[in-house]
Every structure is written in structure tokens, then in C-alpha cells.
Design a protein around this motif. Structure first.
Motif, PDB file in Angstrom:
ATOM      1  N   LYS A  24     -22.809 -25.511  70.816  1.00  0.00           N
ATOM      2  CA  LYS A  24     -23.139 -25.228  69.406  1.00  0.00           C
ATOM      3  C   LYS A  24     -21.919 -25.325  68.516  1.00  0.00           C
ATOM      4  O   LYS A  24     -22.035 -25.547  67.317  1.00  0.00           O
ATOM      5  N   LEU A  26     -19.413 -27.478  69.201  1.00  0.00           N
ATOM      6  CA  LEU A  26     -18.747 -28.735  69.601  1.00  0.00           C
ATOM      7  C   LEU A  26     -17.489 -28.448  70.427  1.00  0.00           C
ATOM      8  O   LEU A  26     -16.461 -29.100  70.272  1.00  0.00           O
ATOM      9  N   ALA A  28     -15.419 -26.097  70.311  1.00  0.00           N
ATOM     10  CA  ALA A  28     -14.248 -25.561  69.604  1.00  0.00           C
ATOM     11  C   ALA A  28     -13.517 -24.582  70.527  1.00  0.00           C
ATOM     12  O   ALA A  28     -14.122 -23.789  71.245  1.00  0.00           O
ATOM     13  N   LYS A  60     -21.234 -35.465  72.908  1.00  0.00           N
ATOM     14  CA  LYS A  60     -20.945 -35.446  71.464  1.00  0.00           C
ATOM     15  C   LYS A  60     -19.489 -35.091  71.179  1.00  0.00           C
ATOM     16  O   LYS A  60     -18.898 -35.587  70.217  1.00  0.00           O
ATOM     17  N   ALA A  64     -13.917 -30.299  69.281  1.00  0.00           N
ATOM     18  CA  ALA A  64     -13.706 -30.581  67.852  1.00  0.00           C
ATOM     19  C   ALA A  64     -12.591 -29.731  67.264  1.00  0.00           C
ATOM     20  O   ALA A  64     -12.543 -29.507  66.058  1.00  0.00           O
ATOM     21  N   ALA A  66      -9.502 -26.397  67.423  1.00  0.00           N
ATOM     22  CA  ALA A  66      -9.459 -24.947  67.538  1.00  0.00           C
ATOM     23  C   ALA A  66     -10.612 -24.373  66.724  1.00  0.00           C
ATOM     24  O   ALA A  66     -11.117 -25.011  65.798  1.00  0.00           O
ATOM     25  N   ASP A  67     -11.046 -23.156  67.091  1.00  0.00           N
ATOM     26  CA  ASP A  67     -12.225 -22.555  66.470  1.00  0.00           C
ATOM     27  C   ASP A  67     -11.892 -22.050  65.064  1.00  0.00           C
ATOM     28  O   ASP A  67     -11.194 -21.042  64.905  1.00  0.00           O
ATOM     29  N   ILE A  68     -12.420 -22.760  64.067  1.00  0.00           N
ATOM     30  CA  ILE A  68     -12.092 -22.467  62.667  1.00  0.00           C
ATOM     31  C   ILE A  68     -12.632 -21.094  62.267  1.00  0.00           C
ATOM     32  O   ILE A  68     -11.992 -20.354  61.518  1.00  0.00           O
ATOM     33  N   PHE A  85      -2.277 -19.502  70.690  1.00  0.00           N
ATOM     34  CA  PHE A  85      -2.168 -20.866  71.251  1.00  0.00           C
ATOM     35  C   PHE A  85      -1.045 -21.022  72.272  1.00  0.00           C
ATOM     36  O   PHE A  85      -1.023 -22.023  72.995  1.00  0.00           O
ATOM     37  N   GLY A 109      -7.080 -29.439  68.003  1.00  0.00           N
ATOM     38  CA  GLY A 109      -6.799 -28.869  69.314  1.00  0.00           C
ATOM     39  C   GLY A 109      -7.478 -29.622  70.449  1.00  0.00           C
ATOM     40  O   GLY A 109      -6.996 -29.604  71.584  1.00  0.00           O
ATOM     41  N   GLU A 112      -5.230 -32.422  71.163  1.00  0.00           N
ATOM     42  CA  GLU A 112      -4.030 -31.824  71.782  1.00  0.00           C
ATOM     43  C   GLU A 112      -4.291 -31.433  73.233  1.00  0.00           C
ATOM     44  O   GLU A 112      -3.437 -31.626  74.102  1.00  0.00           O
ATOM     45  N   GLU A 132      -6.062 -31.405  60.988  1.00  0.00           N
ATOM     46  CA  GLU A 132      -5.712 -30.059  60.529  1.00  0.00           C
ATOM     47  C   GLU A 132      -5.301 -30.029  59.062  1.00  0.00           C
ATOM     48  O   GLU A 132      -5.531 -29.041  58.366  1.00  0.00           O
ATOM     49  N   PRO A 139      -1.070 -29.390  62.989  1.00  0.00           N
ATOM     50  CA  PRO A 139      -1.325 -29.226  64.424  1.00  0.00           C
ATOM     51  C   PRO A 139      -0.519 -28.055  64.987  1.00  0.00           C
ATOM     52  O   PRO A 139       0.636 -27.850  64.602  1.00  0.00           O
ATOM     53  N   GLY A 140      -1.130 -27.311  65.928  1.00  0.00           N
ATOM     54  CA  GLY A 140      -0.461 -26.110  66.434  1.00  0.00           C
ATOM     55  C   GLY A 140      -0.454 -25.977  67.946  1.00  0.00           C
ATOM     56  O   GLY A 140       0.023 -24.996  68.483  1.00  0.00           O
ATOM     57  N   ILE A 141      -1.027 -26.979  68.646  1.00  0.00           N
ATOM     58  CA  ILE A 141      -0.979 -26.934  70.125  1.00  0.00           C
ATOM     59  C   ILE A 141      -0.270 -28.192  70.625  1.00  0.00           C
ATOM     60  O   ILE A 141      -0.664 -28.805  71.605  1.00  0.00           O
TER      61      ILE A 141
HETATM   62  N1  CAA Z   1     -14.361 -24.743  64.913  1.00  0.00           N
HETATM   63  C1  CAA Z   1     -15.490 -24.032  64.799  1.00  0.00           C
HETATM   64  N2  CAA Z   1     -16.709 -24.576  64.679  1.00  0.00           N
HETATM   65  C2  CAA Z   1     -16.778 -25.915  64.673  1.00  0.00           C
HETATM   66  C3  CAA Z   1     -15.659 -26.724  64.770  1.00  0.00           C
HETATM   67  C4  CAA Z   1     -14.387 -26.082  64.913  1.00  0.00           C
HETATM   68  N3  CAA Z   1     -13.232 -26.765  65.041  1.00  0.00           N
HETATM   69  N4  CAA Z   1     -16.036 -28.015  64.707  1.00  0.00           N
HETATM   70  C5  CAA Z   1     -17.366 -28.011  64.588  1.00  0.00           C
HETATM   71  N5  CAA Z   1     -17.819 -26.740  64.552  1.00  0.00           N
HETATM   72  C6  CAA Z   1     -19.204 -26.288  64.401  1.00  0.00           C
HETATM   73  C7  CAA Z   1     -19.692 -26.506  62.987  1.00  0.00           C
HETATM   74  O1  CAA Z   1     -19.279 -25.440  62.155  1.00  0.00           O
HETATM   75  C8  CAA Z   1     -21.188 -26.536  63.192  1.00  0.00           C
HETATM   76  O2  CAA Z   1     -21.649 -25.207  63.305  1.00  0.00           O
HETATM   77  P1  CAA Z   1     -23.040 -24.750  62.601  1.00  0.00           P
HETATM   78  O3  CAA Z   1     -24.088 -25.531  63.352  1.00  0.00           O
HETATM   79  O4  CAA Z   1     -23.077 -23.285  62.886  1.00  0.00           O
HETATM   80  O5  CAA Z   1     -22.952 -25.137  61.182  1.00  0.00           O
HETATM   81  C9  CAA Z   1     -21.344 -27.199  64.553  1.00  0.00           C
HETATM   82  O6  CAA Z   1     -20.075 -27.082  65.199  1.00  0.00           O
HETATM   83  C10 CAA Z   1     -21.668 -28.666  64.472  1.00  0.00           C
HETATM   84  O7  CAA Z   1     -20.702 -29.293  63.620  1.00  0.00           O
HETATM   85  P2  CAA Z   1     -21.105 -30.217  62.373  1.00  0.00           P
HETATM   86  O8  CAA Z   1     -22.410 -29.796  61.804  1.00  0.00           O
HETATM   87  O9  CAA Z   1     -19.933 -30.272  61.451  1.00  0.00           O
HETATM   88  O10 CAA Z   1     -21.305 -31.618  63.147  1.00  0.00           O
HETATM   89  P3  CAA Z   1     -21.113 -33.096  62.539  1.00  0.00           P
HETATM   90  O11 CAA Z   1     -21.624 -34.004  63.580  1.00  0.00           O
HETATM   91  O12 CAA Z   1     -21.649 -33.170  61.158  1.00  0.00           O
HETATM   92  O13 CAA Z   1     -19.512 -33.256  62.407  1.00  0.00           O
HETATM   93  C11 CAA Z   1     -17.216 -33.100  63.151  1.00  0.00           C
HETATM   94  C12 CAA Z   1     -18.706 -33.266  63.559  1.00  0.00           C
HETATM   95  C13 CAA Z   1     -16.750 -34.318  62.366  1.00  0.00           C
HETATM   96  C14 CAA Z   1     -16.426 -32.973  64.443  1.00  0.00           C
HETATM   97  C15 CAA Z   1     -17.048 -31.827  62.286  1.00  0.00           C
HETATM   98  O14 CAA Z   1     -17.690 -30.753  62.956  1.00  0.00           O
HETATM   99  C16 CAA Z   1     -15.643 -31.426  62.024  1.00  0.00           C
HETATM  100  O15 CAA Z   1     -14.994 -32.023  61.182  1.00  0.00           O
HETATM  101  N6  CAA Z   1     -15.141 -30.375  62.721  1.00  0.00           N
HETATM  102  C17 CAA Z   1     -13.848 -29.809  62.486  1.00  0.00           C
HETATM  103  C18 CAA Z   1     -12.739 -30.714  63.021  1.00  0.00           C
HETATM  104  C19 CAA Z   1     -11.393 -30.093  62.728  1.00  0.00           C
HETATM  105  O16 CAA Z   1     -11.010 -29.857  61.615  1.00  0.00           O
HETATM  106  N7  CAA Z   1     -10.621 -29.801  63.822  1.00  0.00           N
HETATM  107  C20 CAA Z   1      -9.318 -29.200  63.694  1.00  0.00           C
HETATM  108  C21 CAA Z   1      -9.456 -27.712  63.839  1.00  0.00           C
HETATM  109  S1  CAA Z   1      -7.925 -26.859  63.513  1.00  0.00           S
HETATM  110  C22 CAA Z   1      -7.018 -27.037  64.919  1.00  0.00           C
HETATM  111  O17 CAA Z   1      -7.443 -27.619  65.892  1.00  0.00           O
HETATM  112  C23 CAA Z   1      -5.663 -26.415  64.876  1.00  0.00           C
HETATM  113  C24 CAA Z   1      -4.762 -26.785  65.994  1.00  0.00           C
HETATM  114  O18 CAA Z   1      -4.067 -27.782  65.984  1.00  0.00           O
HETATM  115  C25 CAA Z   1      -4.644 -25.961  67.116  1.00  0.00           C
END
Ligand code: CAA
Length: 258
Positions: A24, A26, A28, A60, A64, A66-68, A85, A109, A112, A132, A139-141
Motif C-alpha cells: 500500500k 509502494l 516505502a 510496481k 518508492a 523513505a516513508d514520507i 537511516f 531511499g 539508495e 528528494e 538524498p540521505g541514505i
Molecule cells: N512514502 C510514503 N508513502 C508513499 C511513498 C513514500 N516514499 N511513495 C508512495 N507512497 C504511497 C502514496 O502516498 C500512496 O498512498 P495512498 O494510497 O494512501 O494515497 C501510495 O503509496 C501509492 O502511491 P501513488 O498513489 O502516489 O502511486 P502513483 O502510481 O500515482 O505514483 C510514485 C507512484 C511516482 C512512485 C509516487 O508515489 C511518488 O512520487 N512517490 C514518492 C517518491 C519519492 O519522493 N521518494 C523519495 C522519498 S524521500 C527519501 O527517500 C529520502 C532519502 O533519501 C532517504
């Protein structure tokens, strides 16, 4: 055994499989998932039946990022005090080969985590990126470091500063990904690679991984010396006598695992 909430574990012969399982979100990466992945990898690393480990996500998403949701309300003091991390660094201490089997999104992440594995096998439809910057962070990892080492400064800057995603084929030609295969074959190919590796002499495999990793950390002369000592040490193993005898006797080698 141990109860995992966010991953599934399997053994397929001498190949171990860790599957990220938060569909649910992806896949994260949250705190619980990171602890489970580390504990599983450490368990398989210590398991004499296991020769190599595959890390996979879903069709899929590999992951996707780290958990936002988990990160939103955290403060600097939270991240600093918990060393958020930092636990992922321990993945680098796994001595058996770790193969990332990537379908779908490997972002932030997730990218990463794939880069922390020893090599990446990706499906044609996989997408890689460090988006990010779109969230007001970076990026943090290890993304700024490992991506730069793998693909060079120019493409790393492009991806990290624009947040754009690249295809599996672009990632392969840039050196991020080792192999691109049809989406529905990623897991099978990764498990086959793991089984192949697991069929070799275990100390030789671990020494080879250690030697390659050295190339990232040290200057050439030191790296060459390290490699030469490991190469010499490999002659103290059963595998060297068995592997060479088997070749000369035109038979399959039987490695003891020691
Ligand atoms: N954290 C938490 N939840 C996430 C998530 C994440 N990184 N990525 C996706 N989800 C959740 C969405 O919030 C959504 O939840 P709901 O059904 O409750 O709304 C569910 O997964 C499905 O996602 P989408 O509806 O957005 O699916 P999509 O097919 O339209 O898009 C995607 C897919 C392009 C991957 C899009 O989900 C997206 O852009 N995700 C975030 C990607 C991102 O920014 N990653 C970097 C995170 S920060 C990080 O990682 C820091 C670091 O370096 C350590």
C-alpha cells in the motif's frame, strides 16, 4: 521464528530471498522495515546453507523511497538523536553477495537501497531516481555518494538536482544497473545469479566481494595489495585445490563451503 511485518523471507536452495512487502505504501522504507531487512540479511549472512541473497520488491515498486508519512513531522533533533537511516550502513557489513531485483520504481531511499546491494538486475520497465529535491530535502541514505561513484558526477548532479527519473536501460548504460531483463523475469534471473554464486567456493566469493569493495575505498596501490593478499589467501582454501583439480580432471567441482 521472528515476526516480520514489512518483509517476507524465503530460501530457494542456497539462494535466500528478502521481499519488501508494504504494497500500500509502494514499499516505502520506514524504521520497522529497515530493522527487519537488516536482521534478515544478518541472519542469512550467518546461515551456512545460504550462498547469496536477493532483495526484491513488487512488480510496481522495488521501493518508492523513505516513508514520507513517517518523516513529515520529524525535527532535526529527532533525526540526529535517533541517527535516522544510519542503521542502513550495516548492510555494507553483509559479507555474502546481495543482489537487488528491481521492478517498477526505485526512487530516493529505494534507489539508495538498490545501490547498497552488490549489483542490480532490473526489469525493462523499472525507473530509477533521487527525487528528494522535490520534497525540499536531499538524498540521505548514500545517494549523493554511491550514485556519483556509479554513474559519475554529471548524471548524478542531473538526477539529484532535477529529480527526474531514468529508465532501466539508461541506468544500465550509465553503470547503475548490471543487467536489464523482461519485467516478468527479474526475480528468476536474480535467483539464478544467486544460485550460480552460491555454487562457488564460499570463501572465494566473500574474498572477491571484499576485493571489489576495496576499489571504492582505497587508492590503487593499497587496493592492489589488498587484492593480492586475498588472492594468495585463496590458496589456503579447499575451494582452490578442488576448483583447479576439477578443471584439470574435466569434472564438476564439489566445493565444501569452507
Ligand atoms: N512514502 C510514503 N508513502 C508513499 C511513498 C513514500 N516514499 N511513495 C508512495 N507512497 C504511497 C502514496 O502516498 C500512496 O498512498 P495512498 O494510497 O494512501 O494515497 C501510495 O503509496 C501509492 O502511491 P501513488 O498513489 O502516489 O502511486 P502513483 O502510481 O500515482 O505514483 C510514485 C507512484 C511516482 C512512485 C509516487 O508515489 C511518488 O512520487 N512517490 C514518492 C517518491 C519519492 O519522493 N521518494 C523519495 C522519498 S524521500 C527519501 O527517500 C529520502 C532519502 O533519501 C532517504
Amino acid at each position: 521464528g521472528v515476526d516480520n511485518q514489512s518483509i517476507r523471507l524465503e530460501k530457494r536452495g542456497a539462494a535466500a530471498l528478502i521481499t519488501l512487502d508494504r504494497p500500500k505504501q509502494l514499499n516505502a522504507l520506514n524504521d520497522a522495515l529497515s530493522r527487519e531487512v537488516l536482521r534478515a540479511a544478518q541472519g542469512f549472512d550467518a546461515d551456512p546453507e545460504v550462498g547469496a541473497i536477493v532483495l526484491a520488491g513488487s512488480q510496481k515498486a522495488f521501493a518508492a523511497g523513505a516513508d514520507i508519512k513517517e518523516m513529515l513531522s520529524k525535527s532535526f533533533a529527532d533525526l540526529f538523536t535517533d541517527n535516522y537511516f544510519a542503521a542502513w550502513d550495516q548492510l555494507a557489513t553483509i559479507r555474502k553477495p546481495l543482489i537487488a531485483a528491481v521492478n517498477g520504481f526505485a526512487l530516493g531511499g529505494g534507489c539508495e537501497l538498490a545501490m547498497m546491494c552488490d549489483f542490480i538486475i532490473a526489469g525493462q520497465g523499472a525507473q530509477f531516481g533521487q527525487p528528494e529535491i522535490k520534497l525540499g530535502i536531499l538524498p540521505g541514505i548514500g545517494g549523493s555518494q554511491r550514485l556519483t561513484k556509479l554513474v559519475g558526477r554529471s548524471l548524478a548532479m542531473d538526477l539529484i538536482l532535477t529529480g527526474r527519473l531514468i529508465s532501466a536501460e539508461e541506468a544500465r548504460s550509465a553503470g547503475l544497473v548490471a543487467r536489464v531483463v523482461p519485467d516478468d523475469q527479474v526475480l528468476a534471473v536474480a535467483l539464478e545469479a544467486a544460485a550460480t554464486i552460491a555454487g562457488y567456493s564460499a570463501p572465494a566469493v566473500m574474498m572477491a566481494k571484499e576485493a571489489v569493495n576495496r576499489a571504492e575505498e582505497t587508492a590503487l596501490t593499497e587496493g592492489l595489495l589488498h587484492e593480492r593478499r586475498l588472492f594468495q589467501a585463496s590458496f589456503a582454501t579447499q575451494g582452490q585445490k578442488e576448483g583447479m583439480s576439477a578443471f584439470l580432471e574435466k569434472r564438476k567441482p564439489a566445493f565444501s563451503g569452507r
